[in-house]
Scaffold this active site. Structure first.
Site: not given
Ligand code: GNR
Ligand code: NI
Length: 184
Positions: A46, A51, A94-95, A136-137, A140
């Protein structure tokens, strides 16, 4: 299409709230395409626009297994309409917080309204990994990270790890490269 750099903790842009796009036009579609390319390259399951430094409420997700064909999903202006009472726990990463993984408990099911890649208003009921990933997204988009769901001790440990790394990489510090090497 382009692979864009992914922002990492403690970049303050990760704490900013993103703005609705209103309409999914060619510009938003181009953003979605860049996000998918960036996500596949990382690789991740995702990615939220913030990000890559774009404060728009746009998310991409692909939960296809490694050997299955790609299954990209794009979401603009997602809204959680309903959350289940029951929770489910997944180990999240998480990236933007590389090499840090912890279990997070979230509602097991969510109903989400959004605009798809063709600007069609849609609603889905998600469960399992999709429910976790969507939450999660969407976090963000509100400047929230998965570590915010952990105990204060765990969160501060994670933040500290990245604060240290970023100090050592900070070109403005008075430390010379030879000392940076020793500390690294
Ligand atoms: O690649 C990712 N894996 C992942 C695993 C469990 C729960 C959420 C995620 S999302 C993450 C990519 C990312 O940072 N998206 O914001
Ligand atoms: Ni993330």
């Amino acid at each position: 299409m382009a692979i864009r750099p992914i922002l990492c903790l403690p970049d303050p842009r990760l704490r900013a709230a993103s703005e609705n796009v209103g309409v999914v036009d060619d510009e938003v579609r181009a953003l979605m395409d860049d996000m998918l390319e960036t996500m596949y390259d990382a690789p991740g399951i995702g990615l939220a626009a913030i990000q890559i430094g774009v404060a728009k409420r746009v998310i991409v997700i692909d939960l296809a297994k490694k050997d299955d064909p790609p299954a990209p999903q794009c979401f603009a202006d997602p809204e959680i309409l309903e959350r289940s009472e029951d929770a489910s726990v997944y180990e999240e990463g998480c990236l933007s917080i590389p090499d840090y993984y912890e279990e997070v408990s979230r509602p097991a099911k969510v109903r989400v309204r959004f605009l798809d890649r063709n600007n069609e208003r849609r609603e889905i009921e998600a469960e399992g990994l999709l429910a976790t990933c969507l939450q999660h997204e969407i976090d963000h988009l509100d400047g929230k990270l998965f570590i915010d769901h952990l105990s204060r001790l765990k969160r501060e440990r994670a933040i500290k790890k990245f604060a240290k790394a970023s100090r050592l990489n900070e070109p403005a510090t008075p430390r010379g490269p030879e000392i940076r090497e020793k500390l690294g």
